[in-house]
Design a protein around this motif. Structure first.
Motif, PDB file in Angstrom:
ATOM      1  N   ASP A 147       0.837  -1.192   0.000  1.00 32.60           N
ATOM      2  CA  ASP A 147       0.000   0.000   0.000  1.00 32.60           C
ATOM      3  C   ASP A 147       0.873   1.243   0.000  1.00 32.60           C
ATOM      4  O   ASP A 147       0.665   2.172  -0.758  1.00 32.60           O
ATOM      5  CB  ASP A 147      -0.895  -0.023   1.232  1.00 32.60           C
ATOM      6  N   SER A 148       1.872   1.257   0.892  1.00 37.78           N
ATOM      7  CA  SER A 148       2.788   2.409   0.927  1.00 37.78           C
ATOM      8  C   SER A 148       4.067   2.017   1.656  1.00 37.78           C
ATOM      9  O   SER A 148       4.095   1.021   2.372  1.00 37.78           O
ATOM     10  CB  SER A 148       2.142   3.582   1.660  1.00 37.78           C
ATOM     11  N   ILE A 149       5.111   2.822   1.420  1.00 35.87           N
ATOM     12  CA  ILE A 149       6.317   2.672   2.233  1.00 35.87           C
ATOM     13  C   ILE A 149       6.401   3.922   3.078  1.00 35.87           C
ATOM     14  O   ILE A 149       6.571   5.034   2.571  1.00 35.87           O
ATOM     15  CB  ILE A 149       7.566   2.494   1.364  1.00 35.87           C
ATOM     16  N   GLN A 150       6.209   3.691   4.400  1.00 34.62           N
ATOM     17  CA  GLN A 150       6.040   4.833   5.283  1.00 34.62           C
ATOM     18  C   GLN A 150       7.337   5.128   6.023  1.00 34.62           C
ATOM     19  O   GLN A 150       8.047   4.220   6.458  1.00 34.62           O
ATOM     20  CB  GLN A 150       4.924   4.508   6.278  1.00 34.62           C
ATOM     21  N   PHE A 203       7.942  18.839  -5.922  1.00 35.83           N
ATOM     22  CA  PHE A 203       7.736  18.183  -7.217  1.00 35.83           C
ATOM     23  C   PHE A 203       7.212  16.755  -7.022  1.00 35.83           C
ATOM     24  O   PHE A 203       6.204  16.363  -7.589  1.00 35.83           O
ATOM     25  CB  PHE A 203       9.060  18.189  -7.994  1.00 35.83           C
ATOM     26  N   HIS A 204       7.920  15.968  -6.173  1.00 41.07           N
ATOM     27  CA  HIS A 204       7.516  14.579  -5.960  1.00 41.07           C
ATOM     28  C   HIS A 204       6.157  14.486  -5.306  1.00 41.07           C
ATOM     29  O   HIS A 204       5.347  13.640  -5.635  1.00 41.07           O
ATOM     30  CB  HIS A 204       8.554  13.841  -5.099  1.00 41.07           C
ATOM     31  N   LYS A 205       5.930  15.369  -4.335  1.00 42.78           N
ATOM     32  CA  LYS A 205       4.679  15.318  -3.609  1.00 42.78           C
ATOM     33  C   LYS A 205       3.501  15.630  -4.532  1.00 42.78           C
ATOM     34  O   LYS A 205       2.429  15.027  -4.429  1.00 42.78           O
ATOM     35  CB  LYS A 205       4.697  16.289  -2.434  1.00 42.78           C
ATOM     36  N   ALA A 206       3.739  16.555  -5.446  1.00 49.18           N
ATOM     37  CA  ALA A 206       2.686  16.903  -6.398  1.00 49.18           C
ATOM     38  C   ALA A 206       2.330  15.694  -7.252  1.00 49.18           C
ATOM     39  O   ALA A 206       1.179  15.512  -7.644  1.00 49.18           O
ATOM     40  CB  ALA A 206       3.139  18.062  -7.278  1.00 49.18           C
ATOM     41  N   LEU A 207       3.322  14.826  -7.492  1.00 53.02           N
ATOM     42  CA  LEU A 207       3.059  13.613  -8.280  1.00 53.02           C
ATOM     43  C   LEU A 207       2.462  12.501  -7.430  1.00 53.02           C
ATOM     44  O   LEU A 207       2.181  11.419  -7.917  1.00 53.02           O
ATOM     45  CB  LEU A 207       4.348  13.120  -8.927  1.00 53.02           C
ATOM     46  N   GLY A 208       2.336  12.750  -6.125  1.00 48.83           N
ATOM     47  CA  GLY A 208       1.687  11.782  -5.256  1.00 48.83           C
ATOM     48  C   GLY A 208       2.624  10.839  -4.547  1.00 48.83           C
ATOM     49  O   GLY A 208       2.198   9.968  -3.800  1.00 48.83           O
ATOM     50  N   ALA A 209       3.927  10.977  -4.747  1.00 51.50           N
ATOM     51  CA  ALA A 209       4.863  10.090  -4.069  1.00 51.50           C
ATOM     52  C   ALA A 209       5.502  10.828  -2.908  1.00 51.50           C
ATOM     53  O   ALA A 209       5.716  12.030  -2.977  1.00 51.50           O
ATOM     54  CB  ALA A 209       5.938   9.626  -5.039  1.00 51.50           C
ATOM     55  N   ILE A 210       5.789  10.102  -1.849  1.00 53.08           N
ATOM     56  CA  ILE A 210       6.460  10.740  -0.715  1.00 53.08           C
ATOM     57  C   ILE A 210       7.947  10.395  -0.772  1.00 53.08           C
ATOM     58  O   ILE A 210       8.317   9.232  -0.636  1.00 53.08           O
ATOM     59  CB  ILE A 210       5.865  10.275   0.618  1.00 53.08           C
ATOM     60  N   PRO A 211       8.817  11.366  -1.000  1.00 49.49           N
ATOM     61  CA  PRO A 211      10.253  11.082  -1.103  1.00 49.49           C
ATOM     62  C   PRO A 211      10.900  10.993   0.276  1.00 49.49           C
ATOM     63  O   PRO A 211      11.528  11.938   0.751  1.00 49.49           O
ATOM     64  CB  PRO A 211      10.782  12.291  -1.886  1.00 49.49           C
ATOM     65  N   ASN A 212      10.749   9.815   0.918  1.00 45.17           N
ATOM     66  CA  ASN A 212      11.202   9.637   2.302  1.00 45.17           C
ATOM     67  C   ASN A 212      12.632  10.087   2.542  1.00 45.17           C
ATOM     68  O   ASN A 212      12.943  10.774   3.503  1.00 45.17           O
ATOM     69  CB  ASN A 212      11.088   8.164   2.688  1.00 45.17           C
ATOM     70  N   ASP A 213      13.546   9.620   1.664  1.00 50.50           N
ATOM     71  CA  ASP A 213      14.961   9.871   1.931  1.00 50.50           C
ATOM     72  C   ASP A 213      15.325  11.339   1.730  1.00 50.50           C
ATOM     73  O   ASP A 213      16.198  11.864   2.406  1.00 50.50           O
ATOM     74  CB  ASP A 213      15.823   8.941   1.087  1.00 50.50           C
ATOM     75  N   LEU A 214      14.614  12.022   0.828  1.00 55.20           N
ATOM     76  CA  LEU A 214      14.845  13.462   0.676  1.00 55.20           C
ATOM     77  C   LEU A 214      14.402  14.209   1.931  1.00 55.20           C
ATOM     78  O   LEU A 214      15.046  15.157   2.378  1.00 55.20           O
ATOM     79  CB  LEU A 214      14.090  14.007  -0.543  1.00 55.20           C
ATOM     80  N   LEU A 215      13.280  13.736   2.498  1.00 54.76           N
ATOM     81  CA  LEU A 215      12.800  14.351   3.742  1.00 54.76           C
ATOM     82  C   LEU A 215      13.842  14.203   4.848  1.00 54.76           C
ATOM     83  O   LEU A 215      14.112  15.129   5.603  1.00 54.76           O
ATOM     84  CB  LEU A 215      11.481  13.707   4.176  1.00 54.76           C
ATOM     85  N   ASP A 216      14.426  13.000   4.895  1.00 51.96           N
ATOM     86  CA  ASP A 216      15.470  12.766   5.897  1.00 51.96           C
ATOM     87  C   ASP A 216      16.657  13.692   5.672  1.00 51.96           C
ATOM     88  O   ASP A 216      17.174  14.307   6.601  1.00 51.96           O
ATOM     89  CB  ASP A 216      15.968  11.309   5.837  1.00 51.96           C
ATOM     90  N   VAL A 235       8.546  25.970   9.907  1.00 52.19           N
ATOM     91  CA  VAL A 235       7.111  25.795   9.681  1.00 52.19           C
ATOM     92  C   VAL A 235       6.933  24.938   8.439  1.00 52.19           C
ATOM     93  O   VAL A 235       7.444  25.275   7.366  1.00 52.19           O
ATOM     94  CB  VAL A 235       6.399  27.154   9.482  1.00 52.19           C
ATOM     95  N   GLU A 236       6.230  23.810   8.590  1.00 56.59           N
ATOM     96  CA  GLU A 236       6.033  22.941   7.441  1.00 56.59           C
ATOM     97  C   GLU A 236       4.752  23.339   6.725  1.00 56.59           C
ATOM     98  O   GLU A 236       3.735  23.617   7.360  1.00 56.59           O
ATOM     99  CB  GLU A 236       5.946  21.487   7.905  1.00 56.59           C
ATOM    100  N   LYS A 237       4.818  23.372   5.407  1.00 60.42           N
ATOM    101  CA  LYS A 237       3.645  23.815   4.648  1.00 60.42           C
ATOM    102  C   LYS A 237       2.978  22.615   3.981  1.00 60.42           C
ATOM    103  O   LYS A 237       3.612  21.571   3.809  1.00 60.42           O
ATOM    104  CB  LYS A 237       4.083  24.817   3.581  1.00 60.42           C
ATOM    105  N   PRO A 238       1.715  22.772   3.614  1.00 60.87           N
ATOM    106  CA  PRO A 238       0.985  21.633   3.038  1.00 60.87           C
ATOM    107  C   PRO A 238       1.639  21.079   1.768  1.00 60.87           C
ATOM    108  O   PRO A 238       1.521  19.883   1.480  1.00 60.87           O
ATOM    109  CB  PRO A 238      -0.390  22.225   2.698  1.00 60.87           C
ATOM    110  N   ASP A 239       2.356  21.915   1.013  1.00 56.92           N
ATOM    111  CA  ASP A 239       2.950  21.411  -0.230  1.00 56.92           C
ATOM    112  C   ASP A 239       4.248  20.648   0.033  1.00 56.92           C
ATOM    113  O   ASP A 239       4.956  20.260  -0.900  1.00 56.92           O
ATOM    114  CB  ASP A 239       3.196  22.563  -1.215  1.00 56.92           C
ATOM    115  N   GLY A 240       4.579  20.427   1.316  1.00 56.51           N
ATOM    116  CA  GLY A 240       5.759  19.627   1.637  1.00 56.51           C
ATOM    117  C   GLY A 240       6.999  20.460   1.873  1.00 56.51           C
ATOM    118  O   GLY A 240       7.998  19.969   2.380  1.00 56.51           O
ATOM    119  N   THR A 241       6.968  21.760   1.521  1.00 58.14           N
ATOM    120  CA  THR A 241       8.149  22.594   1.730  1.00 58.14           C
ATOM    121  C   THR A 241       8.156  23.109   3.168  1.00 58.14           C
ATOM    122  O   THR A 241       7.154  23.048   3.871  1.00 58.14           O
ATOM    123  CB  THR A 241       8.162  23.805   0.781  1.00 58.14           C
ATOM    124  N   VAL A 242       9.347  23.590   3.603  1.00 59.09           N
ATOM    125  CA  VAL A 242       9.420  24.204   4.925  1.00 59.09           C
ATOM    126  C   VAL A 242       9.816  25.663   4.768  1.00 59.09           C
ATOM    127  O   VAL A 242      10.506  26.046   3.825  1.00 59.09           O
ATOM    128  CB  VAL A 242      10.448  23.516   5.846  1.00 59.09           C
TER     129      VAL A 242
END
Lengths: 465, 293
Positions: free
Chosen positions: A67-70, A192-205, A223-230
């Motif tokens: 389903d997902s890699i969380q 960019f990735h989030k807009a495509l629906g994927a969560i880029p875990n390692d980039l977040l790290d 402050v974290e924003k809904p589009d995934g940016t800070v």
């Protein structure tokens, strides 16, 4: 009954899912020592069941899917760790620098200024009871030179530390700017990735690691924003906003604990609330303060010593000569009145209130200067003013040390909490690996069984045909 | 609580670092014997320590000043004793000379002896030094204070007092100016010598002997004064010694580590450190990997 190869397809989906789960366990194990890595978990879900309409309508299970890699992460902890790390770095670096200042003052040892001051007054005391003695005069001259040297060394080492810190803080501005730039770049990729629906875990790290690194330098609000940016702010200065990063000016206004574009007339002012840069700025202010106190001491010392010395007589019967010259701890020196060919002419040292060679009254007055409260030293005596400065340094250092110790414990506890959530446990991953391996084996077995079933079926049809 | 592998390792690492630092500090205290290594160890203690070190070194200076004062006064005392016996000698010679049975030749011989004594008085006044300081010249300590020309003794010193600070705010005069004391003695003896030479028995027995007695009384007062100063110095020396002991004890109580405590702390720190290392070694051997074939 669904179609013929339904079973094999089901098994192959399971094989794929288990393989992905094993890969993830492997990824976790591989990153066991990666700083800032958050463990990832495969969320499995049953696939859409197959609806069979016959005598009775049935839902037939169709297997498993990923389903997902969380990424297992508590972002609330991240913010607290960043803030705590700023605090810790501030005290850690302040403490580190003040320890060096303590080394410079080298109290309480024989190398410190306090002993030199005592030696100076004692030398005059000795002179008061032996005013005509050449040996006593020669050793007094050496003591005076030693005292001057110590004053100058102290001042110049404090200055060196100050300018070294200033440079460190200036260089940090460009390090902060380059970190801000990297974070803004990552913001762009993540969006960019989030807009495509994927969560880029390692980039977040990676971004979290960079933010933490930045927080070690300066305190930032995240402050974290809904589009995934800070969005990152230093006090009220927007450092990173989306894909844009601002540039922190690199001039240092240590008194106001800020970076400015121009010291005298700043148009941009970025206040540094905590972090190692703040610790260095605090250290700069303390060092300047000690340096000023040392200057005051040197100035008052020169003035008061000269005032007595001018009224005294040398062995050559002359009077009205200054022993010392200078107005601060760097330019304090032997007065030209005393020098001949660059050396102290010891007969010019004034011991008497009269030209009589056995008169030691002025030398005694000089020795008693150590007990005289001086208005410009806040009614403290010369030795007391100095030891008060040392006590002040001790208190500052001690406060920084306990601040550092307290913040370290807080930070370590927070880091432990995060590790408890996000850290990789080798045994756990190995167990997962075994679990998924077994499931994979089972699914493979299923393929074999289905294969046999289909083969049997084909054989049966072949016989009939 | 869930514990990750790195967490376990970093916790271990932190504990090792902390225990090693504690071990290091304990070792520093135990080996130097000093509780205060730097001002931040105890800011007030450190500043008090600086003050006490200063007071101790000042006491040492007072002790040196006191030694100078005592030597100065002792040499003066010996010189005054010698002057005393010279006057007494003159007195008995004068009494002999004043006797009716004394011949004129005998009186001349006595006069010669008295003139020798005069010379001795002059040399005591002029040559007595402490180190290379002439003690009877007042503040003129670098040249002989008397000049002798015939019967005339000229004083070239002054009446300045040499003051030495021997303990906080206590100064003591350590010299006796040669004038009027020694000039007085010299003149009295010179007068006696002249009267003996002139055989003026009448004035010799009256004025001459009386003047010698006056000088003796005068000298006695000065000797008593010098003697009392020397005794005062002994008392002050005892007080200084006591002060020094007090300061040293106080300083030690501030700066020095309690050795028993320091050694115990060192032991404890060492044991803790060993236990940590042992725990670390054991933990490292544990892994599921050991049980998977």
């Amino acid at each position: 009954m669904p179609w013929t190869f339904f079973g094999i397809e089901l098994a192959s989906r399971a094989l794929q899912a288990m393989q992905m789960a094993m890969n993830t366990a492997g990824h976790n194990l591989a990153n066991i020592n990666t700083p800032g890595y958050s463990r990832q978990r495969v969320n499995l879900a049953a696939t859409e069941p197959l609806l069979l309409e016959g005598v009775r309508t049935l839902f037939v299970g169709s297997g498993v899917r990923v389903d997902s890699i969380q990424r297992i992460r508590d972002t609330f902890l991240d913010a607290r760790i960043a803030a705590s790390s700023s605090q810790y770095q501030q005290f850690l670096n302040l403490y580190g620098r003040l320890t060096q200042v303590e080394d410079v003052f080298s109290e309480p040892t024989n190398a410190g200024l306090s002993r030199q001051l005592v030696a100076f007054f004692n030398a005059f005391h000795e002179l008061s009871s032996n005013p005509e003695n050449v040996g006593v005069r020669a050793s007094l001259a050496q003591t005076v030179e030693g005292l001057i040297r110590t004053f100058r060394q102290l001042a110049s080492r404090l200055d060196e530390m100050f300018y070294e810190l200033q440079e460190r803080v200036e260089v940090s501005a460009s390090e902060i700017n380059s970190l801000a730039k990297s974070i803004a770049d990552l913001n762009a990729k993540i969006r960019f990735h989030k807009a495509l629906g994927a969560i880029p875990n390692d980039l977040l790290d990676t971004r979290a690691v960079l933010i933490e690194k930045l927080a070690e330098y300066v305190e930032v609000r995240v402050v974290e924003k809904p589009d995934g940016t800070v969005r990152l702010t230093m006090d009220d200065f927007a450092l990173v906003d989306g894909e844009v990063s601002a540039t922190v000016p690199h001039r240092v206004d240590y008194m106001n604990k800020s970076y400015v574009d121009d010291i005298s007339a700043p148009t941009i002012r970025v206040r540094v609330l905590s972090g190692s840069v703040r610790g260095w700025m605090d250290a700069m202010q303390y060092i300047r303060q000690y340096r000023q106190q040392l200057d005051t001491l040197a100035r008052e010392f020169v003035e008061n010593v000269n005032e007595i010395h001018r009224t005294g007589y040398g062995l050559d019967g002359q009077t009205n000569r200054n022993l010392l010259a200078g107005t601060d701890a760097t330019n304090i020196s032997i007065s030209n009145d005393m020098l001949r060919d660059g050396n102290i002419e010891i007969n010019r040292i004034a011991a008497g209130a009269s030209p009589a060679p056995g008169d030691g009254a002025k030398a005694l007055e000089m020795a008693r200067l150590r007990q005289t409260p001086i208005a410009d030293l806040g009614m403290k005596t010369i030795p007391d003013f100095y030891s008060a400065t040392v006590a002040q340094l001790g208190q500052h250092t001690r406060a920084a040390r306990s601040g550092q110790e307290n913040q370290k414990i807080i930070l370590q506890n927070l880091q432990a909490s995060r590790e408890a959530v996000s850290g990789v446990n080798m045994d756990e991953e190995l167990a997962n690996l075994l679990r998924y391996q077994r499931s994979y084996q089972a699914a493979a077995q299923l393929v074999a069984v289905m294969d046999t079933v289909i083969a049997d079926m084909l054989t049966a049809f072949a016989r009939r045909g | 609580m869930r514990v990750s592998s790195t967490q376990m390792l970093s916790a271990m690492q932190q504990i090792i670092e902390r225990n090693y630092e504690r071990f290091y500090r304990a070792q520093q205290v135990a080996t130097t014997g000093k509780r205060i290594q730097r001002p931040s160890d105890d800011p007030f203690g450190a500043s008090l320590g600086i003050t006490l070190h200063r007071l101790l070194e000042e006491s040492e200076q007072y002790r040196r000043n006191l030694t100078t004062a005592r030597n100065f006064l002792s040499i003066t005392e010996v010189a005054l004793d010698n002057l005393n016996s010279l006057i007494t000698q003159t007195k008995s010679l004068a009494v002999q000379a004043a006797s009716d049975t004394q011949t004129a030749d005998g009186r001349l011989a006595i006069a010669r002896q008295i003139r020798q004594i005069m010379h001795q008085v002059y040399s005591i006044g002029s040559d007595t030094t402490y180190g290379d300081r002439f003690i009877f010249g007042g503040l003129q300590t670098t040249s002989p204070p008397f000049l002798l020309a015939g019967d005339t003794l000229t004083y070239r010193g002054d009446t300045g007092r040499l003051e030495v600070e021997v303990s906080p705010a206590v100064t003591m005069t350590v010299n006796v100016p040669g004038h009027p004391l020694i000039t007085g003695i010299f003149d009295a003896i010179a007068t006696v010598a002249r009267l003996v030479e002139m055989s003026d028995i009448e004035r010799l027995s009256r004025e001459g002997l009386q003047e010698l007695q006056n000088q003796l009384d005068n000298l006695l007062r000065t000797r008593a004064e010098v003697g009392s100063r020397i005794r005062q110095l002994e008392m002050i020396a005892l007080r200084l010694e006591k002060r020094k002991v007090d300061f040293t004890e106080l300083l030690s109580s501030i700066e020095d580590a309690d050795i028993v405590e320091a050694v115990t702390n060192l032991r404890m720190a060492e044991t803790t450190y060993q236990v940590t290392l042992a725990a670390m070694a054991r933990f490292n051997n544990l892994s599921l990997l050991n049980f998977l074939v």
